[in-house]
Structure formats: structure tokens, C-alpha cells
Design a protein around this motif. Structure first.
Motif, PDB file in Angstrom:
ATOM      1  N   GLU A  87       0.824  -1.208   0.000  1.00  0.00           N
ATOM      2  CA  GLU A  87       0.000   0.000   0.000  1.00  0.00           C
ATOM      3  C   GLU A  87       0.859   1.259   0.000  1.00  0.00           C
ATOM      4  OE1 GLU A  87      -3.134   0.376  -0.343  1.00  0.00           O
ATOM      5  OE2 GLU A  87      -3.796  -1.703  -0.264  1.00  0.00           O
ATOM      6  N   GLN A  88       1.946   1.229   0.767  1.00  0.00           N
ATOM      7  CA  GLN A  88       2.845   2.386   0.793  1.00  0.00           C
ATOM      8  C   GLN A  88       3.508   2.600  -0.563  1.00  0.00           C
ATOM      9  OE1 GLN A  88       5.545   1.597   3.987  1.00  0.00           O
ATOM     10  NE2 GLN A  88       4.050   2.070   5.606  1.00  0.00           N
ATOM     11  N   LEU A  89       3.933   1.528  -1.219  1.00  0.00           N
ATOM     12  CA  LEU A  89       4.547   1.655  -2.543  1.00  0.00           C
ATOM     13  C   LEU A  89       3.556   2.200  -3.561  1.00  0.00           C
ATOM     14  CD1 LEU A  89       6.647  -1.651  -2.728  1.00  0.00           C
ATOM     15  CD2 LEU A  89       7.494   0.673  -2.437  1.00  0.00           C
ATOM     16  N   LEU A  90       2.289   1.753  -3.472  1.00  0.00           N
ATOM     17  CA  LEU A  90       1.269   2.273  -4.373  1.00  0.00           C
ATOM     18  C   LEU A  90       1.029   3.756  -4.144  1.00  0.00           C
ATOM     19  CD1 LEU A  90      -1.327  -0.661  -4.363  1.00  0.00           C
ATOM     20  CD2 LEU A  90       0.152   0.029  -6.239  1.00  0.00           C
ATOM     21  N   GLN A  91       1.062   4.175  -2.880  1.00  0.00           N
ATOM     22  CA  GLN A  91       0.896   5.597  -2.577  1.00  0.00           C
ATOM     23  C   GLN A  91       2.063   6.419  -3.136  1.00  0.00           C
ATOM     24  OE1 GLN A  91       0.357   6.056   1.625  1.00  0.00           O
ATOM     25  NE2 GLN A  91      -1.606   4.916   1.672  1.00  0.00           N
ATOM     26  N   VAL A  92       3.295   5.895  -3.015  1.00  0.00           N
ATOM     27  CA  VAL A  92       4.453   6.591  -3.570  1.00  0.00           C
ATOM     28  C   VAL A  92       4.338   6.721  -5.083  1.00  0.00           C
ATOM     29  CG1 VAL A  92       6.948   6.435  -3.924  1.00  0.00           C
ATOM     30  CG2 VAL A  92       5.983   5.956  -1.669  1.00  0.00           C
ATOM     31  N   ALA A  93       3.917   5.619  -5.758  1.00  0.00           N
ATOM     32  CA  ALA A  93       3.768   5.666  -7.215  1.00  0.00           C
ATOM     33  C   ALA A  93       2.689   6.656  -7.628  1.00  0.00           C
ATOM     34  CB  ALA A  93       3.454   4.271  -7.748  1.00  0.00           C
ATOM     35  N   SER A  97       3.166  10.052  -9.804  1.00  0.00           N
ATOM     36  CA  SER A  97       2.406  10.289 -11.026  1.00  0.00           C
ATOM     37  C   SER A  97       1.711  11.649 -10.990  1.00  0.00           C
ATOM     38  CB  SER A  97       1.378   9.173 -11.211  1.00  0.00           C
ATOM     39  OG  SER A  97       0.564   9.414 -12.326  1.00  0.00           O
ATOM     40  N   ARG A  98       1.218  12.045  -9.837  1.00  0.00           N
ATOM     41  CA  ARG A  98       0.536  13.340  -9.739  1.00  0.00           C
ATOM     42  C   ARG A  98       1.514  14.510  -9.869  1.00  0.00           C
ATOM     43  NH1 ARG A  98      -3.538  12.234  -4.573  1.00  0.00           N
ATOM     44  NH2 ARG A  98      -4.859  10.658  -5.591  1.00  0.00           N
ATOM     45  N   HIS A 106       2.530  12.010 -22.174  1.00  0.00           N
ATOM     46  CA  HIS A 106       2.336  10.831 -23.020  1.00  0.00           C
ATOM     47  C   HIS A 106       2.594   9.540 -22.258  1.00  0.00           C
ATOM     48  CE1 HIS A 106       6.630  11.585 -23.119  1.00  0.00           C
ATOM     49  NE2 HIS A 106       6.785  10.328 -23.479  1.00  0.00           N
ATOM     50  N   LEU A 107       3.255   9.611 -21.093  1.00  0.00           N
ATOM     51  CA  LEU A 107       3.487   8.425 -20.281  1.00  0.00           C
ATOM     52  C   LEU A 107       2.460   8.272 -19.176  1.00  0.00           C
ATOM     53  CD1 LEU A 107       7.366   8.581 -19.885  1.00  0.00           C
ATOM     54  CD2 LEU A 107       6.022   7.231 -21.490  1.00  0.00           C
TER      55      LEU A 107
END
Length: 598
Positions: A87-93, A97-98, A106-107
């Protein structure tokens, strides 16, 4: 659909243009019938309506297929829910992205963006060039690391670091922390508790004696010192047990830094062996055997009480300029027995070499005369005997030459003993002083550079004071003639100006006369010397001629210098006079009275 309309309109316009061109070519009458459009507006709307009613089956997304095909309930719990770390890694990603999606859009396309793409967008982007998709990484939010030179040089807290290994210990120090230049020490032990030391290796830096490594064997007591190039005695390796003279030791040298080509010297209480390379006499090896001293002194040395030499063995490289039968390969001086043994080089086509032995006897004949040379005083074995070697004169000359070479060899061996004493004394002084070298760019540690800089500052200050003194008041001598405190009149100001200029003009004339007088004096002396040479040229020796030529060269040099100074003075004198005159007109004490004359 708007694009489709535009396409249709373009086609109609193109057909009308083609028709007009065909009409001109066929010379049609002016009443040409206007063609009707291919498709009317009503037909176009019907076509658009029919196209919109067509349903296209879109492919199913991989996620939908996966959800229908895989039964998640049968998977382990770790496949059904995310862990805290995931969950922490998903929050970092998501956060990344934001933050950076605007830099590289384009990515960062979402599913909605992907669904919105259609053929219309592709048609619009056909003629556009690809934009630069690269972007600059954002600046670090961490401040730049700043390390001072002093902190960087320490390399570790307090400049010292200790690393403990199994049966070993490594100690590291920063440069210049230890007064002897020690920067690293490796100690190896016999036991795991590290109480019994086997050997110690110490590395040094910035030593003035060029000491680089010291290897100490605690079991045998052998010490080996390694030096970098630059030692005063060209020492490279010194292995010893004791620093006392006439003990077991080995010295290796940088042969290119020595004139005699010595590479290695091995010494024991009874022998001394030296190895050479690159000598003009082709000497490669010298071994000296010493006997017991006759005199017993409290302190014996090679200088006060040298050891007696019993045997000297010398070996030589092959000299290609000499025949093998005449080129000595080994020479042995048996000093007490007064014998000299020679062994020559062996020729390539022989298996044995020639030998010769000389016996020096101090016997007398029946009449009491001293015997100089007899046939039995030279014993020789020659592979190919030659007539001239059998003559007593040849043997006598060879023996006399060998006697001189024996004296030279003994003297060189004695000098080697003295050099060993000098090296030992120098090493003791270096170990006591252990002076360190400091770079001239290290202004904080280099005391000599600091003293030199301070001396230069003092010289510059003194030069400034001299310049200030040189810029003294040029009107002071003339103002002293006037009553103190009296205000200058116009007549007095003009008189001061004229007196100052006349005095300066007279000084310029005197300087020119002085240079001219010296020039004439040097010229007259040179003419007198040339006249003297013409009168005594026949009786002069070579030394007198050399002295005369040297005097003429120096005299001509002085005359040229005086001539250049005189010409320079003539050029600068008017300029100096005008500069002083301008300075007087601008002097604040005279400017009010000299305005009229300016």
C-alpha cells in the motif's frame, strides 16, 4: 463527421475546377450548364445518421477477461489484498504520477484518455512533427554537501580509524596527524585474542627520507624498510636485524641514481658482497672476505680500525670489444698469500676457459738483488697458447697492472665500508627527526612558504615607503628660503617656478655630462689596450691573449650600455622637463599666481 463533410466539399470543388479546365480546352460555348453537386446536404445528413447507428464490437479489456476467467476466492489471502508495504509503494507511485504527469503527459495516460482516442485525432496529428518528449529532472530538495578541506583530509572522526579482523588489526590515520608520517599499520597476531604479535607493517607518507613501508617481523627480529626514489643515498630497500655496523644486513639501491651502478650490497660480520650493473669497466660482482682485527680497541669501525681484507673476488660481464682469451671473467686477490688468480671468459666454440695465476715473492738472488720476475711466478693455462703471453715482459707488465688494480679494489672496498657507516648514521638521524615534506601549495602547514610570503609583504611595504619618500615636496628647498607663514606673491611664485625648473634642468645636464665622461673614459682605455696589444702582439702568450679578448669583450659591453643610457637620457630629458613644468603650473600653492602665465 465534420471532417467527412470537409472532404466531400473539397472533392466537389476539385471536380468543378476540372470541368472548367475541360471546357476551356474544348472551346465550349459560354452557356455551359452548371453541374449539380455530387451529394446534397440532405444526402449527407442521411449518410451521417446511418454511420452513427452502426455498432462496432470493442475488444474486452484484459482486466475484464481476467476477472471472468479467474476465481479469486480460491487464491491465497496475499493475492486478494495488499500488504502494508505494498500500500505504501502504491501511494508513492500515485504521488509521483501526480507530481510529474505534467512533465511527460504521453506516459501518464489514463484508461479514459485511452478510450477517447479515435481516428479523428490521428488524422489531425498527421502533419504535426513529434515534440521533444525529454524533460529535466527536478532539483534535489537536499542542500549541497559542503566539506571543508580540513574535514575531508581527516577521512574519519578525529583522523583515526581502527578495523579489527580475525588475528589482525588495521589502524588508519589521516596525513600529517602523526609526526612521523604514519598513515596505516597492519598488525597480525598468532592467537585470536590478539596478544602475541607476529609481524607489523607500517605505511608512511610525506616523509623527507622517502620512507614508504616498514616491515617488522617480531619472531625473527628482521626489519625491512622500503623507500621511494629520491633518498640521498639512492636507497631502495634496507633489511637488517640491528642498526649496529658489521652486522647482517642487505641494502638495495636505485642503480640509475648512483654513479657506480651499485644494485645490491650484502654484509655479514666477515664478508661483504656487492652487485653492479651498467659500469664502464663491466664489473658485476665483488665479494670481500675480512679477517680478525689485529688491534683491539674499545670501539672498532672501518674509519678508526678497519677490518683486514683477506680475499677479494671480482667478476665481470663480457666485453665484446676484447677477445674472450683476454677478457677477464673472474679475478681473485689472495692478499695474505700474495697471489692473484685470473679466469677468462670462455669462447663460444670452446668448453674450457683460459686461467692464469701470479705469485708475488720478495726473494733475493745469490748476489743479494731483489728478484723482480721469474717464469715460475706466472702459472697459466691457455686454450690456444700465444707467443707474446709467454714472454716475461708481458707477464711482468700484467702483474704490475694487477697490483695497481688490487690497491684500487681494496680502496673501493674500504670506501664501501665507510658508505655503510654513513648510511647507518643517516638512517638514525632520519628516524630521530622524521621530518615531513609539505607542499608549497599547503599554505597552512608550510612554514617556509609562510615566512617567504611575510618577507615579500615586508619588502613590498618597504618599497611603498621608499616610493612615498621619493615623492617628497619638490618645492620644499625653495620654500625654505622664504619667511615662514608668509603668503606667496605673484612675483615670488614665478621666481620659485623658474628656480625649480632651472635646478632640474641643471641636474639633467650634469647627468648627461657624467654619462658622456664615463663613455669617453671607457673608449680611451679600450683604445690604449688595443694599442698595447698591437705593440706586444708577438710576445704575448695564450693566456695573455685570452685576458685581452676578455677585457675587450667586457669593455665593449660597458661602452654599449653607456651609449644606450646616454641616448635614452637625451630622449627622456625634455619630456621630464615638460612634466615638471606642468606639475608646477598645477601645484595648488602656485596655481593662483600662475594662471596668467599658463
Amino acid at each position: 463527421m465534420e471532417v467527412l463533410k470537409e472532404k466531400v466539399e473539397e472533392e466537389e470543388a476539385a471536380e468543378r475546377e476540372e470541368a472548367a479546365e475541360r471546357g476551356e480546352k474544348t472551346m465550349r460555348p459560354p452557356e455551359v450548364r452548371k453541374e449539380e453537386p455530387f451529394m446534397t446536404q440532405e444526402t449527407l445528413r442521411d449518410l451521417e445518421k446511418k454511420v452513427s447507428e452502426i455498432e462496432v464490437a470493442a475488444p474486452r479489456r484484459p482486466s475484464d477477461i481476467a476477472e471472468d476467467a479467474i476465481d479469486i476466492s480460491k487464491l491465497p489471502l496475499s493475492y486478494q489484498s495488499n500488504t502494508l508495504k505494498e500500500e505504501q509503494l502504491l501511494q508513492v507511485a500515485d504521488n509521483f504520477s501526480r507530481q510529474y504527469s505534467h512533465l511527460c503527459p504521453h506516459l501518464a495516460l489514463t484508461e479514459e484518455d485511452d478510450d477517447g482516442l479515435n481516428d479523428d485525432d490521428d488524422i489531425e496529428n498527421l502533419g504535426k512533427e513529434e515534440e521533444d518528449k525529454s524533460f529535466d529532472m527536478p532539483h534535489s530538495w537536499v542542500e549541497q554537501i559542503e566539506i571543508s578541506p580540513e574535514a575531508f583530509e581527516t577521512r574519519c572522526p578525529n583522523g583515526k580509524k581502527v578495523i579489527q579482523y580475525k588475528k589482525a588489526k588495521v589502524e588508519k590515520w589521516s596525513p600529517y596527524l602523526n609526526s612521523n608520517g604514519l598513515v596505516c599499520r597492519l598488525s597480525t597476531y598468532e592467537d585470536l585474542e590478539c596478544t602475541k604479535i607476529l609481524e607489523v607493517k607500517e605505511w608512511y607518507q610525506n616523509r623527507e627520507d622517502m620512507l614508504e613501508l616498514k616491515h617488522i617481523n617480531k619472531v625473527t627480529g628482521l626489519n625491512i624498510d622500503y623507500f621511494k626514489p629520491g633518498h640521498p643515498q639512492a636507497l631502495r630497500v634496507h633489511s637488517y636485524i640491528s642498526m649496529q655496523p658489521e652486522m647482517d644486513r642487505t641494502m638495495e639501491f636505485y642503480e640509475r641514481a648512483r654513479v657506480d651502478g651499485l644494485i645490491k650490497r650484502e654484509e655479514t660480520p666477515k664478508t661483504m658482497t656487492e652487485h653492479y650493473e651498467g659500469r664502464t669497466d663491466f664489473l658485476s660482482y665483488r665479494h670481500v672476505n675480512f679477517g680478525p682485527r689485529v688491534k683491539k680497541l674499545a670501539q672498532n669501525s672501518a674509519e678508526s680500525n678497519p677490518r683486514p681484507m683477506v680475499k677479494i673476488t671480482e667478476r665481470f660481464f663480457r666485453n665484446p670489444e676484447k677477445p674472450a682469451d683476454e677478457d677477464v671473467a673472474e679475478r681473485v686477490f689472495l692478499i695474505p698469500e700474495e697471489r692473484i688468480q685470473l679466469r677468462y671468459h670462455c669462447r663460444d666454440d670452446h668448453i674450457t676457459a683460459s686461467k692464469r695465476e701470479f705469485l708475488r715473492r720478495t726473494e733475493v738472488d745469490n748476489k743479494g738483488n731483489k728478484i723482480i720476475m721469474t717464469p715460475d711466478m706466472c702459472i697459466s693455462f691457455e686454450v690456444e697458447p700465444m707467443e707474446h703471453t709467454k714472454k716475461l715482459l708481458y707477464q711482468y707488465e700484467a702483474m704490475m697492472q694487477l697490483k695497481n688494480e688490487e690497491k684500487l679494489s681494496k680502496h673501493q672496498a674500504w670506501e664501501s665500508e665507510l658508505e655503510v657507516l654513513e648510511i647507518l648514521k643517516l638512517r638514525e638521524e632520519e628516524e630521530e627527526a622524521h621530518t615531513l615534506t609539505i607542499s608549497i601549495y599547503d599554505t597552512k602547514r608550510n612554514e617556509k612558504s609562510k615566512e617567504y610570503r611575510e618577507a615579500m609583504e615586508r619588502v613590498m611595504h618597504e618599497e611603498h615607503l621608499r616610493q612615498v619618500e621619493a615623492q617628497l615636496d619638490y618645492l620644499a628647498p625653495f620654500l625654505a628660503q622664504l619667511p615662514p607663514g608668509e603668503k606667496l606673491t605673484r612675483w615670488q611664485a614665478v621666481r620659485l617656478k623658474d628656480e625649480c625648473l632651472n635646478d632640474f634642468k641643471q641636474r639633467l645636464i650634469d647627468k648627461a655630462n657624467l654619462i658622456q665622461a664615463r663613455f669617453e673614459k671607457e673608449t680611451q682605455e679600450l683604445q690604449k689596450k688595443q694599442q698595447w696589444y698591437q705593440e706586444n702582439q708577438v710576445t704575448l702568450t695564450t693566456e695573455d691573449e685570452d685576458l685581452y679578448l676578455s677585457y675587450c669583450s667586457q669593455a665593449m659591453f660597458r661602452i654599449r650600455i653607456l651609449e644606450q643610457r646616454l641616448n635614452r637620457h637625451k630622449e627622456l630629458a625634455p619630456l621630464k622637463y615638460l612634466a615638471l613644468e606642468e606639475k608646477l603650473y598645477k601645484d595648488p600653492r602656485l596655481v593662483e599666481h600662475l594662471k596668467v602665465f599658463g
